[in-house]
Design a protein around this motif. Structure first.
Motif, PDB file in Angstrom:
ATOM      1  N   GLU A  79       3.839  -5.433  40.021  1.00  0.00           N
ATOM      2  CA  GLU A  79       3.303  -6.405  39.068  1.00  0.00           C
ATOM      3  C   GLU A  79       2.264  -7.305  39.731  1.00  0.00           C
ATOM      4  O   GLU A  79       1.243  -7.652  39.116  1.00  0.00           O
ATOM      5  CB  GLU A  79       4.435  -7.244  38.462  1.00  0.00           C
ATOM      6  N   ALA A  89      -0.819  -5.239  39.983  1.00  0.00           N
ATOM      7  CA  ALA A  89      -1.423  -4.982  38.678  1.00  0.00           C
ATOM      8  C   ALA A  89      -2.217  -6.182  38.180  1.00  0.00           C
ATOM      9  O   ALA A  89      -3.295  -6.019  37.591  1.00  0.00           O
ATOM     10  CB  ALA A  89      -0.342  -4.609  37.671  1.00  0.00           C
ATOM     11  N   GLY A  90      -1.698  -7.382  38.383  1.00  0.00           N
ATOM     12  CA  GLY A  90      -2.446  -8.565  37.976  1.00  0.00           C
ATOM     13  C   GLY A  90      -3.791  -8.641  38.679  1.00  0.00           C
ATOM     14  O   GLY A  90      -4.830  -8.908  38.063  1.00  0.00           O
ATOM     15  N   GLU A 116      -0.589 -10.716  31.339  1.00  0.00           N
ATOM     16  CA  GLU A 116       0.728 -10.141  31.059  1.00  0.00           C
ATOM     17  C   GLU A 116       1.397  -9.655  32.336  1.00  0.00           C
ATOM     18  O   GLU A 116       2.622  -9.808  32.497  1.00  0.00           O
ATOM     19  CB  GLU A 116       0.590  -8.985  30.071  1.00  0.00           C
ATOM     20  N   GLU A 117       0.618  -9.085  33.254  1.00  0.00           N
ATOM     21  CA  GLU A 117       1.204  -8.637  34.521  1.00  0.00           C
ATOM     22  C   GLU A 117       1.717  -9.827  35.321  1.00  0.00           C
ATOM     23  O   GLU A 117       2.758  -9.741  35.986  1.00  0.00           O
ATOM     24  CB  GLU A 117       0.183  -7.844  35.332  1.00  0.00           C
ATOM     25  N   ARG A 118       1.009 -10.942  35.274  1.00  0.00           N
ATOM     26  CA  ARG A 118       1.505 -12.145  35.960  1.00  0.00           C
ATOM     27  C   ARG A 118       2.778 -12.669  35.299  1.00  0.00           C
ATOM     28  O   ARG A 118       3.686 -13.171  35.980  1.00  0.00           O
ATOM     29  CB  ARG A 118       0.414 -13.218  35.995  1.00  0.00           C
ATOM     30  N   HIS A 132       4.959 -10.707  33.834  1.00  0.00           N
ATOM     31  CA  HIS A 132       6.003  -9.778  34.288  1.00  0.00           C
ATOM     32  C   HIS A 132       6.520 -10.178  35.674  1.00  0.00           C
ATOM     33  O   HIS A 132       7.729 -10.133  35.932  1.00  0.00           O
ATOM     34  CB  HIS A 132       5.466  -8.348  34.348  1.00  0.00           C
ATOM     35  N   ASP A 133       5.598 -10.527  36.564  1.00  0.00           N
ATOM     36  CA  ASP A 133       6.008 -10.966  37.905  1.00  0.00           C
ATOM     37  C   ASP A 133       6.925 -12.180  37.805  1.00  0.00           C
ATOM     38  O   ASP A 133       7.951 -12.249  38.497  1.00  0.00           O
ATOM     39  CB  ASP A 133       4.764 -11.287  38.739  1.00  0.00           C
ATOM     40  N   ASP A 164       1.724   3.446  34.981  1.00  0.00           N
ATOM     41  CA  ASP A 164       2.423   2.675  33.961  1.00  0.00           C
ATOM     42  C   ASP A 164       3.268   3.586  33.074  1.00  0.00           C
ATOM     43  O   ASP A 164       4.366   3.209  32.646  1.00  0.00           O
ATOM     44  CB  ASP A 164       1.423   1.873  33.129  1.00  0.00           C
ATOM     45  N   ILE A 223       8.986  -5.946  29.411  1.00  0.00           N
ATOM     46  CA  ILE A 223       8.041  -5.350  30.355  1.00  0.00           C
ATOM     47  C   ILE A 223       7.725  -3.914  29.949  1.00  0.00           C
ATOM     48  O   ILE A 223       6.558  -3.487  29.958  1.00  0.00           O
ATOM     49  CB  ILE A 223       8.602  -5.415  31.785  1.00  0.00           C
ATOM     50  N   GLU A 237       4.030  -2.388  29.154  1.00  0.00           N
ATOM     51  CA  GLU A 237       3.468  -1.330  29.985  1.00  0.00           C
ATOM     52  C   GLU A 237       3.061  -0.118  29.153  1.00  0.00           C
ATOM     53  O   GLU A 237       2.060   0.549  29.466  1.00  0.00           O
ATOM     54  CB  GLU A 237       4.460  -0.911  31.073  1.00  0.00           C
ATOM     55  N   HIS A 288      -0.280  -0.904  27.950  1.00  0.00           N
ATOM     56  CA  HIS A 288      -1.257  -0.841  29.040  1.00  0.00           C
ATOM     57  C   HIS A 288      -1.676   0.595  29.321  1.00  0.00           C
ATOM     58  O   HIS A 288      -2.825   0.857  29.679  1.00  0.00           O
ATOM     59  CB  HIS A 288      -0.676  -1.470  30.306  1.00  0.00           C
TER      60      HIS A 288
END
Length: 234
Positions: free
Chosen positions: A53, A56-57, A83-85, A87-88, A134, A164, A168, A171
């Motif tokens: 994640e 990905a960000g 969104e990736e941030r 998810h992290d 993904d 998540i 994904e 994505h």
């Protein structure tokens, strides 16, 4: 069931120096109700997911810059980076409710090198690799969240992982479309297949954790290595 809250994995090793990491709201750690063995296994797996994640960000921020002249693609890519941030942050929230995992520097460094290598060859190949990876992550989440499995028994865990998973899957569609708009399909498929092989090798490092979550690592590995038919076909 054993209450696994309290110790938390807040000290998780970071793969990348993330300039714009979302901070968790100050709150009581989640009180997860997983049996001790799958709880420890999930705690061992989350650093690898968190590494992905983080990467990905950063990746989607870079891809947004590459597409800065495209008024349709650039905002979409920036939104995915956010969104990736998120998810992290959600993964770090989960870690706070799980037993503290042993920090495996070899796993983390292997994952870090893998994600750094995804950018080679330009934006189209990078997007193809992201679409393939993904999609593979969606396969993994499907195994973890299958009805009757130990992870699916906890509503807090399933809520976060399903969020998540859903993101994904979207994505995949965005990355696939942009890759096919700018790249040669055979080259995209070759890059994607190699990336899936690399991810399977990384996940193999966590095979004991998958076994403790009642996921067959050999079967998962085979499916991760198999590029889905039609994923990168124009």
């Amino acid at each position: 069931m054993n209450d696994t809250s309290g110790s938390g994995g807040a000290s998780r090793l970071r793969c990348f120096d993330v300039a714009r990491r979302l901070e968790q709201p100050v709150s009581t750690p989640l009180r997860l109700q997983l049996d001790s063995r799958p709880a420890a296994a999930l705690a061992a797996l989350l650093p690898l997911l968190g590494c992905g994640e983080e990467a990905a960000g950063i990746a989607f921020d870079g891809l947004a810059e590459c597409h800065s002249g495209d008024d349709r693609a650039a905002p979409t890519l920036r939104a995915i980076a956010e969104e990736e941030r998120l998810h992290d942050m959600l993964i770090r929230q989960l870690e706070r409710g799980l037993p503290e995992a042993r920090q495996d520097t070899f796993q983390i460094e292997s994952a870090r090198r893998f994600h750094i290598g995804l950018v080679r060859g330009g934006a189209a190949l990078h997007l193809a690799r992201i679409a393939a990876l993904d999609a593979a992550v969606c396969t993994m989440f499907g195994r973890l969240l299958r009805p009757g499995g130990p992870i699916a028994a906890d509503p807090e865990v399933t809520s976060i992982l399903r969020r998540i998973h859903r993101d994904e899957a979207r994505h995949v569609r965005v990355a696939r479309r942009l890759a096919l708009e700018t790249g040669s399909a055979p080259a995209l498929r070759d890059a994607a297949a190699a990336a899936r092989d690399g991810l399977a090798d990384i996940l193999l490092l966590a095979r004991d954790a998958f076994e403790d979550m009642k996921v067959d690592p050999a079967s998962l590995g085979r499916d991760i290595r198999r590029l889905p038919d039609g994923l990168l076909v124009a």
